[in-house]
Design a protein around this motif. Sequence first.
Motif, PDB file in Angstrom:
ATOM      1  N   ARG A   1     -18.303  16.869 -24.656  1.00  0.00           N
ATOM      2  CA  ARG A   1     -19.290  16.789 -23.774  1.00  0.00           C
ATOM      3  C   ARG A   1     -20.200  16.021 -24.383  1.00  0.00           C
ATOM      4  N   HIS A   2     -21.383  15.366 -23.470  1.00  0.00           N
ATOM      5  CA  HIS A   2     -22.185  14.374 -24.000  1.00  0.00           C
ATOM      6  C   HIS A   2     -23.489  15.252 -24.236  1.00  0.00           C
ATOM      7  N   GLU A   3     -24.650  14.574 -24.557  1.00  0.00           N
ATOM      8  CA  GLU A   3     -25.993  15.131 -24.770  1.00  0.00           C
ATOM      9  C   GLU A   3     -26.535  15.129 -23.604  1.00  0.00           C
ATOM     10  N   GLY A   4     -27.080  16.527 -23.324  1.00  0.00           N
ATOM     11  CA  GLY A   4     -27.690  16.977 -22.105  1.00  0.00           C
ATOM     12  C   GLY A   4     -26.879  17.630 -21.110  1.00  0.00           C
ATOM     13  N   GLU A   5     -25.476  17.696 -21.195  1.00  0.00           N
ATOM     14  CA  GLU A   5     -24.463  18.243 -20.545  1.00  0.00           C
ATOM     15  C   GLU A   5     -24.384  19.797 -20.730  1.00  0.00           C
ATOM     16  N   SER A   6     -23.474  20.580 -20.308  1.00  0.00           N
ATOM     17  CA  SER A   6     -23.624  21.924 -20.519  1.00  0.00           C
ATOM     18  C   SER A   6     -22.126  22.251 -20.502  1.00  0.00           C
ATOM     19  N   VAL A   7     -21.486  23.205 -21.341  1.00  0.00           N
ATOM     20  CA  VAL A   7     -20.138  23.661 -21.284  1.00  0.00           C
ATOM     21  C   VAL A   7     -20.040  25.225 -21.278  1.00  0.00           C
ATOM     22  N   VAL A   8     -18.954  25.561 -20.835  1.00  0.00           N
ATOM     23  CA  VAL A   8     -18.652  26.991 -20.460  1.00  0.00           C
ATOM     24  C   VAL A   8     -17.509  27.684 -21.518  1.00  0.00           C
ATOM     25  N   LEU A   9     -17.774  28.571 -22.380  1.00  0.00           N
ATOM     26  CA  LEU A   9     -16.806  29.202 -23.317  1.00  0.00           C
ATOM     27  C   LEU A   9     -16.341  30.417 -22.777  1.00  0.00           C
ATOM     28  N   PRO A  10     -15.068  30.379 -22.267  1.00  0.00           N
ATOM     29  CA  PRO A  10     -14.576  31.707 -21.708  1.00  0.00           C
ATOM     30  C   PRO A  10     -14.033  32.628 -22.780  1.00  0.00           C
TER      31      PRO A  10
END
Length: 364
Positions: A31-40
């Motif tokens: 990911r890049h700075e400012g984005e989001s991520v989902v960890l299942p």
Amino acid sequence: MMTGTKYLACLWTVVITQAGFVCGDIQFLERHEGESVVLPCVVEKRSTPPFGVYLKRSWLRPGEVLFHYTKSKFQVNNSSDKNRTSVDGDPSLHSVNVTISQLRVRDTDRYYCEFLVENPSSEDEKIQGTTEFFLFVNPDAPGSVDMELVETCAGGSAVLPCLPSHGEGLAPVEGVSVKRQRGMAPVEVLYDWKRHSSSNPSSSSQFHLSSTPSPGGIVFKLTVQQLQPEDSGLYSCQLFHSGSPDVSTSLGRHVVFVSVQGDRCGCSSYPTLLYTLSSAVVLLLLLLLAAFVAIYKCKATRKVKSRPQAPIYEEMVGVAPHSRKLGPSHLEEAESSEYRNCPMKKSCPDNYYESPSGALRLKR
């Protein structure tokens, strides 16, 4: 035959038992700075559902990120991360999704989930989720860095592609630089310029540079040998073709995350190993079955040949073979023995044909 089959069955049971531990995959997320991520976070279903789940980091900043107790609100370890973290789902359902938004460079790390299951007779069980995550937060613009994941075991090796620093693919190679990032900033672990010796002689034997001709020119690759779990990190290999070497302290445009497994080594090759062992065991069982059938047929054939069935006429002949083939002398002996059963001076009462003279006396 049965002993060999039982031995193979026991061996296969041991293999399945030993390989049956939780062997989670590693999922790479960029990911890049400012984005989001989902960890299942997912765990295999059990008769006793989990009552809580941890999200933890295990590399750059080891420790707890958050804890979510069933049917209640989650708690984050760092209060500054509360507004950019959310949890969807419940641990008792064996699955939750953790979302981290407004990502920063310091969020780069390895993440894993740990579920808690109540055990009334002893300490609560801690079960790791089925997947481990490596999150890389890139501070540069999207598309400026290529990322690759390489997994290996302790003592193994990893191959890194070496790219030119400024695109001079056809110019002669004059130097190579390898950088590794395990903390907040990259560190140069190998620097070799043709006018100078390696800046880290102790680690130079761990690296081996090779070249292979290709239609687009010569392709250079760097092999890192004898890796240990503490060698895990981000690697970048850059070539220098002309002029002075690049003195930048950042990673190159192609980055490889090398994950060195320790006590959980072999997880990535577990399916292949399982299929190989399955094929080997099935093949051995088929060979043993074929050998057993062949031996059984051979014994049955030998038994039939050793005891042939005699013809009916031979059995009838064999009932009294001696009586039919007695010579004249044997007949005389039989007659004499028959008369010796009677008194010498008295004829047998039932034998009326004892002598002609006897018969004449009876008529008178």
